[in-house]
Each structure stands twice: as structure tokens, then as C-alpha cells.
Enzyme design. Structure first.
Site, PDB file in Angstrom:
ATOM      1  N   ARG A  82       0.796  -1.223   0.000  1.00 41.74           N
ATOM      2  CA  ARG A  82       0.000   0.000   0.000  1.00 41.74           C
ATOM      3  C   ARG A  82       0.829   1.275   0.000  1.00 41.74           C
ATOM      4  O   ARG A  82       0.634   2.138  -0.851  1.00 41.74           O
ATOM      5  CB  ARG A  82      -0.956   0.003   1.205  1.00 41.74           C
ATOM      6  CG  ARG A  82      -2.008  -1.066   1.142  1.00 41.74           C
ATOM      7  CD  ARG A  82      -2.828  -1.127   2.424  1.00 41.74           C
ATOM      8  NE  ARG A  82      -3.602   0.081   2.653  1.00 41.74           N
ATOM      9  CZ  ARG A  82      -4.381   0.262   3.710  1.00 41.74           C
ATOM     10  NH1 ARG A  82      -4.466  -0.666   4.636  1.00 41.74           N
ATOM     11  NH2 ARG A  82      -5.050   1.382   3.862  1.00 41.74           N
ATOM     12  N   HIS A 119      -7.783  -4.309  -6.981  1.00 40.91           N
ATOM     13  CA  HIS A 119      -7.452  -3.623  -5.725  1.00 40.91           C
ATOM     14  C   HIS A 119      -8.651  -3.683  -4.781  1.00 40.91           C
ATOM     15  O   HIS A 119      -9.534  -2.818  -4.812  1.00 40.91           O
ATOM     16  CB  HIS A 119      -7.083  -2.169  -6.033  1.00 40.91           C
ATOM     17  CG  HIS A 119      -6.374  -1.472  -4.901  1.00 40.91           C
ATOM     18  ND1 HIS A 119      -5.080  -1.752  -4.544  1.00 40.91           N
ATOM     19  CD2 HIS A 119      -6.776  -0.498  -4.062  1.00 40.91           C
ATOM     20  CE1 HIS A 119      -4.710  -0.981  -3.535  1.00 40.91           C
ATOM     21  NE2 HIS A 119      -5.729  -0.216  -3.222  1.00 40.91           N
ATOM     22  N   TYR A 134     -18.433  12.747 -11.467  1.00 37.77           N
ATOM     23  CA  TYR A 134     -18.476  13.995 -12.216  1.00 37.77           C
ATOM     24  C   TYR A 134     -17.238  14.203 -13.106  1.00 37.77           C
ATOM     25  O   TYR A 134     -17.228  15.116 -13.916  1.00 37.77           O
ATOM     26  CB  TYR A 134     -18.583  15.191 -11.266  1.00 37.77           C
ATOM     27  CG  TYR A 134     -19.853  15.195 -10.446  1.00 37.77           C
ATOM     28  CD1 TYR A 134     -21.103  15.178 -11.051  1.00 37.77           C
ATOM     29  CD2 TYR A 134     -19.792  15.209  -9.058  1.00 37.77           C
ATOM     30  CE1 TYR A 134     -22.257  15.177 -10.296  1.00 37.77           C
ATOM     31  CE2 TYR A 134     -20.943  15.211  -8.287  1.00 37.77           C
ATOM     32  CZ  TYR A 134     -22.174  15.191  -8.917  1.00 37.77           C
ATOM     33  OH  TYR A 134     -23.316  15.199  -8.165  1.00 37.77           O
TER      34      TYR A 134
END
Length: 823
Positions: A47, A93, A136
Site C-alpha cells: 500500500r 485492488h 463527475y
């Protein structure tokens, strides 16, 4: 009554446990230690820390790989970011969608990464505000990201299973450029963290190529190519010692400053204009800190702050200064108490073979180069195997086409396909693969033209196989391919440096104790000398009382001197440019070098220091505006002008001569009444005349005729010289050759051989052209000429004493510029 099993203690006898249940005694300390270490390893490896080879964290690598698999190339349309996040989360993931989207946003921000990898469409945030939601915004890969994933289908890296073993993903990307150094990284793991600054791709690629050529290269040699970080938002890095420490050990720190200028806002008001901020500092944060400082009485002399930032002109913060306050002193306060000066700590921790390591500059480059060598080797082996397979099939087809009638007869007389395959192998001595391919042969391939095509393909495959075998057999050639591809990538995606590097001291200091005497915010206005090289580098030499400049015994790059001016650290100087402009500046932030060892190679690029945006505008001279000696200017069209002393306006820049359309200034130098003004033209004419023939004029004047030019000729040199010691250097060439490819023929003659003439005449011949030559590519007149190449390296000049109309001797290498030695 027997208690239920759930109430049994861990220390009870396992024999008393119900059938089918097992109770194990586990030490709590061992369980906590094991679980914590497992969690820590997962965070470190999966990570938080980037891989030193491709510079990517797992989530970033998975995003780029999945987007390439989705076909989101630069020539395709954008897709919703939420779709990308969903694909990455569902297939590769298995973590939260917000973490994936945050990583995608960072990969697209040009103020965070030096070379963004994702082309974002929509609101992807700013330094002060976060991005819009994933539903968006839209995204696709940039061309730079395609270079990171190129050749994945050619077995260049290992693929590993995804989280549920249903799909595979690359363990590392091929990475056509050193992404970890170029884009930096930041992350917090368990017990360790990484924080790396972005760098310039062109510089990093050059250092990597140098390390390829010389694996034993020292850190100083590598820092000649990578002098320091190059931040996406520009600004100025001050104090380079921490950078060198970070490059040597992997840990270090440096200070960054905003790019500022002091400009008149109105006729009676001066302001501090900020056009670049330190890395990851937003304008709203700066404004907030300024307001807090004014309210708490830490900052004084500030009247207002105006944010004029827009999309067309970029960042522009204007800080108004109250009447009676020194802008320089206010600026020092701002550096001390606001993020206009900020710190950056480098902690270069990355994964090497799955293990966290702290790496210096050389180690980071070496890990990347080892990776690229392996990528090129595996790619070449893959291509060699594929071409051998294809050649095997093509040779079988050629056998079949040469005796097609017998092939058809064998097939027709066979009972089934297996029999036909076996008989083909026996009759024509073919392999099973070749026989299968012939059985699938289409009739249209039996034409004469197809045979020619196959023979051409066979010859081409044999040549490619031989080339690949030669490449794989020679590690030096593999390294050469790595270097060439790295250079091509840098040429394609590299951009000029944005961050200025200086040795100036930082302003951030520990707070003073209560009751301590106030410390002056003024930088000591000490005597200094500003030196500018012909390659455009400038340094400030501190000159304490009685000190003299001592040059090193061994010459280094950029040592040819364009000009030198005595001033003070906070004094004002004027730079004269080829566009006929003057630009005021102060040498306070120029790199300071000791008087006993002056090296111009350590200087800052003066055009970056002055903020010149026109790529064709060059600095020709620096002068003291308080000087009483007139400044002489000469233009390409033969105009001459002497600027009357004492007429420099207070504004930061302006015109110093009214140029005609298409004309430009080619030389500028102080010239008193005793000086000789010299023009040299492209058709090898030299004219010199007394400076007193040119009356001084104001800045608005356009000058007067200096030399009469022949048809198609132009002036290539102008200067003011002492006739008693001057020499004339001329270099001839041809207009048909590529600039910089032909060294030309040069000669060095005494100035006294050239008779003087009156102003506005044609001059005398100063060089004889040989067959094929028709132009002077370079001319210079002055004392003790010192020549350097385009890269600043020293060049050898011909011996002095040639006749004024001689043709010269062939030079060893092209000359970039000529100046005088440091004295």
C-alpha cells in the site's frame, strides 16, 4: 450442572471439550506481535511504499494497468472516473473506492507530479480545494503513461495473481523513464515513511545515461546532470547542501521560496508580486497566513493582498506595501512567517526486491537501470523467439509452394488430416507445426507474388534474428539500447527546468525568546562582484575588504566571461537583452561563490533568474545604472547607439533602444570617449571607429547608422574595445551546412592590422572565404579570447598572429561562444 462450552476457560483440559471443538492456548504477546507484523508488512509492501523500479505504489500501478487494458489511450475519448475506479476495485485492488480515486486524482495533477500520467477532464482539484466526485470527472491515459506500460505484451515483466487468483497483473511496469525520481512519492507506512521530491526528466535521463556509460561515476558527476529537484510549481530552492546530503544518504532537507518580484503597483505604491509558490503550497493558505500575521502584529508594512490568479496568466498574488516601508524588509518578514518559504524533507525509502531500503541518487538510478536492462533483455528474447517461430513457418510454406503439386497430391490421397500431416512430415521433411500450417494454407497464397512476399519476409526475419542474437550476446549493446530509449523518451516528454537553484541562505529561523533584541531583517549590503558567463550563468562573488578574485588553476565549464560588474549584495543592476530591453534585478539571490575559487559552472541561469519568457531573448550585458560611462549598443542591421548615463527609469524593465521591425541588438558594452566601437558583418567586413563619433542619446532614441551593410549581409558582432590589446577572432562556414555541425575555419589576428574608418562606412575585409564558404558564423573582438562550446566546455582556438585577410585553419570542434577569462 455442566457449564456450556463457551464458558470453558482456555486453560481447561482439551479432553473435556465437546466433540468437534478444539481449544488452543495462544500467548497474547505472540499473537499481537505476529498479527501486527503481518499487518505492517501488508501496509509496507502492498500500500504505502513505491517500488524503486517503476516508482509506483500498487494502487497506482493497478490503475495504469487497468486503464491500458480498458483501452483508455490518449487517442480515445475520456470515460467516467467512477468506471475506472470500479474496474480497478473489482478486479485488482480490493480496498475502498475513495483510496483508488485519490490515487487517480494525484496521477493527473500537474501541480503535484512533474510528469502527470493521467489526462483528467473535469474538476480534479487544486492546491487549496479537493476534486469533484468520481461520478463527475472523466479520465484517460496520457502519452507518458503509455510509455510506462509499453511492451507489457512481450513478457518484459512477471505477472502475478490478483487478490482472488482469477486474474493476473504485472508485478512492476516496464517504465520507460525513472518515474520515482521524476515524479517523486510520498507515503506513510508502519514504522517508516517515504517523501521524495520531483525532478526534471531531461536531467534525470542524462544522469542515468552517464551512469550507464560509467558505472563507477561519483555523486558529484551525477549531480552535474541532476543539480537538485525540479518542482512542478517552480519556485526557488535555496541552500543546496541538504540536497547533496539527500543524494548521498537518502535523507536530507532543503528550503523552497516563492518566485517574487518587487514592482510598482501605481505611481506611488510598490508591491510584492508572487508568480510561483513553494511545492504543495496554495495561494489561499498564503493569504490566510498573511492575514493572521498582520492581526498578530508579526507582519508589518502590508496594506492589502490581492489574488489576481486566472487560467490565462497563472498564479499572481500582489501584496501591497505601505508608504515608508522597505519592500525588501517586508519580503524577509514574509519569508520568515508565511509559507512563501517552506521546507521539504527528503526520505528516499522505496522497495527493492520487496524490501524497504533508503536509497541515494546513484542507488535509485542503478536500480532503475538494472530494471530497464532486464526489460530490454526479456523483450529481445521474446521477439527473437517469435521471429524464430515465424521463420520456421515461412520456410515450411516456401517448401510447399516450390512443390505445390506434390503437396496437393499428398493431401488428396490421404484419408484424413492426421494422415496428411504425417505424410507431409515424411515426404518433405517438415515439422508438425509446419505441416499444420500448410494444411491451413489458403489457395490465394499459391500465387507467384505470394512466393516473392514469403522470400522477402524470410530474408527480413533472418536479418532481424541475427540482429537480436547479436544484441543479446553483447551486454554493452543492451545497455546502449537502454540509453538510446531513455534519451528518446526524455526528448519526447522532457520540459525545461522550472525551479531555480541557489545557494542563498534560508530565512526560517527559531523564534526569538521573549525580551530579546529585535533582529534586523535586512540582508547585509556587502560589496560584491557579479560575473556572467557567455553561456548565461551568473554568480555573485563576495568581496570583503582587501579580497581579490582568484581563479582555479584548472578550467571548468562556463568559464568564458561575458561581463563583470561591481555592486553590493542588495544593490540594483541592469541587464541588457537582445530585444533592446533593460531588466532591473538585484544580485541578492544569485549563487554566492568564494573569491578564492570562482567557478561560473555553479551559477544560476540568468534568463531564469530574470524571468525571461521569450526563448530567443538573450542577455548581452549587465551594467550599473549609476555608472557615468555611456552604454554602447549595436544591432544586427548596423545601427549604433550610446545611451546617456543617469537616465535609467525606476521601473523594473523597459526599452533601451527603439528597434526597427525585425532588428535586434547583438552587442552592448560601456564605452567612454576613448573606446573604439567595432562591427563585424556576416560577409567578413570589419569596421571600427571612435566612440566619440556617436553622441549619447536617451532611452527612447533609435540610434544612428553604424556600418554600411552589403546586400544580404548582417552584423554578427558589436563591441567596445581597447585598440592597444584587442584581437580579432573570425570563424567562416557555409550557409548550406547545418548550424553546429561544421566547426568552420577560424583565425586570430591582431586588431592593429585593421585600419579604422568613419562611422556609417563599409569597413575592411577581415576573413578570406574558401570555396564552399560564404558566411562568418562567429566573430569576436577583445582581449585574451576564451572560447567554449554550446555546453560550456573549453574549446581550442588557433594561434594568434594570422593576417587580417587570411582564410584561417580548420577548427577541432564547433565554438558556442567567446568571452574573456575570469580575472
Amino acid at each position: 450442572m455442566t457449564p456450556p462450552p463457551a464458558s470453558r476457560s482456555r486453560g481447561s483440559d482439551p479432553a473435556d471439550a465437546p466433540v468437534g471443538e478444539r481449544i488452543d492456548d495462544v500467548d497474547l504477546a505472540d499473537e499481537m506481535q505476529g498479527s501486527f507484523l503481518e499487518y505492517a508488512y501488508s501496509v509496507i509492501y502492498s500500500r504505502a511504499l513505491p517500488d524503486a523500479r517503476d516508482g509506483l505504489k500498487p494502487v497506482q500501478r493497478r490503475i495504469l494497468y487497468m486503464m491500458s487494458e480498458m483501452g483508455l489511450r490518449p487517442d480515445r475519448g475520456h470515460v467516467k472516473s467512477a468506471r475506472v475506479v470500479g474496474e480497478v476495485m473489482g478486479k485488482l485492488h480490493p480496498h475502498g473506492d475513495s483510496a483508488i480515486y485519490d490515487a487517480l486524482v494525484r496521477l493527473s495533477q500537474d501541480f503535484t507530479l512533474r510528469v502527470p500520467l493521467i489526462d483528467g477532464h473535469g474538476n480534479f482539484g487544486s492546491l487549496d480545494d479537493g476534486p469533484a466526485a468520481a461520478r463527475y470527472t472523466e479520465a484517460r491515459l496520457r502519452a507518458e503513461a503509455m510509455a510506462m506500460v509499453d511492451d507489457l505484451d512481450e513478457d518484459v515483466v512477471d505477472f502475478v495473481p490478483n487478490y482472488d487468483n482469477q486474474l493476473t497483473q504485472p508485478s512492476v511496469l516496464p517504465a520507460a523513464f525513472p518515474n520515482l525520481l521524476v515524479n517523486g512519492a510520498s507515503g506513510i507506512a508502519v514504522g517508516m515513511a517515504t517523501n521524495m521530491a520531483p525532478h526534471n526528466l531531461i536531467e534525470v535521463a542524462a544522469a542515468a545515461r552517464h551512469l550507464l556509460d560509467d558505472p563507477s561515476a561519483s555523486l558529484d558527476e551525477l549531480m552535474a546532470y541532476v543539480p537538485g529537484p525540479d518542482l512542478p510549481t517552480g519556485g526557488t530552492i535555496i541552500g543546496l547542501e541538504g540536497i547533496r546530503e539527500a543524494y548521498a544518504t537518502g535523507r536530507g532537507s532543503f528550503k523552497t521560496r516563492a518566485k517574487v518580484s518587487i514592482e510598482p503597483i501605481t505611481a506611488r505604491k510598490t508591491g510584492i508580486v508572487i508568480t510561483e509558490l513553494p511545492y504543495l503550497v496554495g495561494p489561499e493558505k498564503v493569504i490566510e497566513k498573511i492575514k493572521d500575521g498582520v492581526q498578530s502584529k508579526k507582519l508589518a508594512g502590508i496594506s492589502d493582498v490581492t489574488d489576481l490568479t486566472d487560467r490565462r496568466n497563472g498564479l499572481r498574488l500582489v501584496i501591497g506595501i505601505k508608504t515608508g516601508f522597505s519592500p525588501e524588509a517586508v519580503l524577509e518578514q514574509l519569508y520568515r512567517y508565511t509559507p512563501l518559504e517552506d521546507g521539504f524533507s527528503i526520505n528516499a525509502v522505496a522497495l527493492v526486491d520487496g524490501t524497504p531500503q533508503t536509497l541515494g541518487l546513484k542507488e535509485l538510478l542503478q536500480v532503475y537501470l538494472d530494471h530497464r536492462i532486464q526489460v530490454v533483455t526479456r523483450r529481445s528474447s521474446y521477439r527473437l523467439a517469435r521471429r524464430r517461430e515465424r521463420l520456421h513457418l515461412v520456410e515450411g510454406l516456401l517448401v510447399a509452394i516450390l512443390d505445390i503439386d506434390e503437396v496437393i497430391q499428398v493431401i488428396r490421397t490421404s484419408d484424413d488430416a492426421d494422415t496428411a500431416r504425417t505424410r507431409l512430415m515424411e515426404v518433405f521433411d517438415l515439422s508438425q507445426l509446419q505441416s499444420e500450417y500448410i494444411l491451413e494454407l489458403r489457395l490465394r497464397r499459391l500465387t507467384k507474388f505470394s512466393r516473392i512476399e514469403l522470400e522477402t519476409e524470410r530474408d527480413q526475419l533472418r536479418a532481424e534474428i541475427a540482429e537480436l542474437e547479436t544484441l543479446l550476446a553483447d551486454p554493452a549493446r543492451v545497455r546502449g539500447v537502454v540509453g538510446d530509449e531513455l534519451e528518446a523518451t526524455a526528448d519526447r516528454f522532457g520540459t525545461p527546468r522550472r525551479t531555480l537553484l541557489t545557494e542563498a541562505s534560508a530565512s526560517i529561523a527559531a523564534p526569538r525568546s521573549r525580551g530579546a533584541a529585535p533582529v534586523s531583517l535586512e540582508i547585509a549590503d556587502a560589496p560584491c562582484r557579479v560575473l556572467v558567463s557567455t553561456t548565461g550563468r551568473a554568480v555573485r562573488v563576495e568581496l570583503p575588504e582587501g579580497a581579490t578574485i582568484v581563479t582555479p588553476a584548472r578550467r571548468s565549464k562556463h568559464d568564458a566571461l561575458l561581463g563583470a560588474v561591481d555592486s553590493t549584495t542588495r544593490g540594483e543592476l541592469v541587464a541588457i537583452t537582445s530585444r533592446g530591453r533593460f531588466v532591473r534585478f538585484t544580485p541578492v539571490d544569485l549563487p554566492s561563490v568564494p573569491a578564492n575559487s570562482v567557478q561560473l559552472a555553479a551559477g544560476a541561469k540568468l534568463r531564469d533568474y530574470l524571468g525571461l519568457t521569450d526563448a530567443k531573448e538573450r542577455v548581452l550585458a549587465i551594467v550599473d545604472p549609476a555608472s557615468t560611462v555611456p552604454l554602447a549598443l549595436g544591432t544586427r542591421e548596423g545601427t549604433v547607439k550610446r545611451v546617456a548615463p543617469g537616465g535609467w527609469p525606476a521601473r523594473p524593465d523597459g526599452d533601451v533602444i527603439a528597434l526597427k521591425a525585425g532588428d535586434e541588438v547583438i552587442g552592448a558594452a560601456p564605452a567612454d570617449e576613448a573606446a573604439e566601437l567595432v562591427f563585424v558583418t556576416s560577409d567578413a567586413q570589419l569596421l571600427h571607429f571612435a566612440a566619440d563619433q556617436v553622441r549619447p542619446q536617451g532611452l527612447a532614441a533609435g540610434g544612428m547608422a553604424g556600418i554600411k551593410l552589403g546586400a544580404g549581409a548582417r552584423a554578427v558582432f558589436f563591441g567596445a574595445v581597447d585598440p592597444a590589446t584587442a584581437e580579432v577572432l573570425t570563424v567562416s562556414s557555409s550557409t548550406q551546412t547545418i548550424a553546429g555541425a561544421d566547426p568552420g575555419r577560424g583565425k586570430l589576428s591582431a586588431f592593429e592590422q585593421f585600419p579604422g574608418k568613419g562611422r556609417a562606412t563599409g569597413g575592411v575585409r577581415c576573413h578570406a572565404f574558401l570555396k564552399g564558404e560564404d558566411v562568418l558564423q562567429l566573430a569576436w573582438v577583445g582581449t585574451a579570447p576564451l572560447a567554449v562550446g554550446a555546453d560550456g566546455s573549453a574549446r581550442t582556438l588557433p594561434a594568434s598572429g594570422a593576417k587580417r585577410d587570411a582564410s584561417g585553419t580548420l577548427l577541432d570542434s564547433p565554438l558556442g561562444s567567446v568571452g574573456t577569462p575570469i580575472a
